[in-house]
Design an enzyme around this catalytic site. Structure first.
Site, PDB file in Angstrom:
ATOM      1  CD  GLU A 109      -2.395   1.136   2.705  1.00 44.52           C
ATOM      2  OE1 GLU A 109      -3.474   2.053   3.119  1.00 44.52           O
ATOM      3  OE2 GLU A 109      -1.937   0.358   3.545  1.00 44.52           O
ATOM      4  CE  LYS A 121      -7.306   1.413   3.990  1.00 50.56           C
ATOM      5  NZ  LYS A 121      -6.345   1.785   4.810  1.00 50.56           N
ATOM      6  CB  CYS A 130      -4.020  -1.496   5.101  1.00 48.75           C
ATOM      7  SG  CYS A 130      -2.863  -1.387   6.597  1.00 48.75           S
TER       8      CYS A 130
END
Length: 262
Positions: free
Chosen positions: A40, A110, A147
């Protein structure tokens, strides 16, 4: 299918990060993977002032670097970037998937922003639409997660429902008390509960935990990097996936499903 998970730390200099990506993909490609997974925010690291100034469109310099490296080495690449959004002050935290031919396979923005552990990612970023994103690479269906998404099992299950047999998880998992334990436990849980492979590539260094790894459908780490810079390569086997899902048919045995909220 062969997957390489690459571990390193990005900085604030985007040109230096592009050079780093080019070098790391070339190094990992020597082991002839089908897919190279980068962390990321490998385009540019997070900073306290925000990331709006470093955000780029999907036809910007960072994506061009990924496409060039993919074609040069004949590998697909998944990597994290900050992508411009309709809000000029709050871009997306985006995973970009590029095919071995340089084509853009997909972009995942995300969904779950890291508003936890004293940090508020939503001050800097815009959340993506609540929609699971899968892409095809080398005959596999990859589900894209970033994440903090790892803490929300609903997303991984939605990706598996769309056919994913590999969850790809680039991360910049912040260090802290028990955080490394959370990281490894959640990666393992997502693999076991979905009877799928998980390929996680994390940033390391002073801020982040590292511990990039590939986990098989029984929750076994079959490749790992540790804390230092480097990469690990794992072979994903159809036979292993089929065997585990035959012995542990939890996806078939479940009694209810969850529809993602809009």
């Amino acid at each position: 299918m062969r997957i390489a998970v690459v571990q390193t730390a990005s900085g604030s200099d985007k040109a230096a990060n592009r050079e780093l990506v080019t070098r790391l993909v070339a190094e990992a490609a020597q082991d002839r993977p089908d897919l190279v997974v980068l962390p990321e925010a490998i385009m540019a690291d997070f900073n306290l002032e925000g990331v709006a100034d470093v955000a780029e469109p999907l036809d910007g310099e960072f994506v061009s670097t990924l496409r060039k490296s993919a074609v040069e080495h004949g590998v697909a690449i998944v990597a994290g970037m900050f992508e411009r959004s309709c809000d000029q002050d709050r871009p997306y935290n985006t995973l970009l998937a590029v095919g071995a031919d340089g084509s853009l396979l997909g972009a995942y923005r995300k969904i779950h922003l890291y508003d936890a552990f004293g940090y508020k990612e939503s001050d800097q970023l815009t959340a993506g639409d609540v929609a699971p994103v899968v892409v095809k690479v080398a005959g596999r269906t990859l589900g894209l997660m970033t994440c903090y998404d790892l803490r929300f099992p609903e997303l991984s299950r939605a990706l598996v429902d769309k056919g994913a047999d590999v969850l790809v998880v680039p991360a910049a998992w912040v260090r802290g008390p028990l955080k490394e334990h959370h990281w490894t436990t959640l990666l393992t849980a997502r693999a076991i509960e979905n009877t799928c492979y998980v390929a996680a590539a994390a940033q390391n260094g002073k801020k982040y935990s590292g511990l990039s790894q590939v986990i098989d459908p029984q929750g076994i780490a079959i490749a790992a990097v540790g804390e230092a810079d480097g990469y690990a390569v794992a072979e994903l086997a159809d036979e292993r996936l089929a065997e585990v899902r035959r012995r542990n048919p939890s996806l078939i045995n479940r009694r209810f499903s969850v529809t993602p909220r809009s």
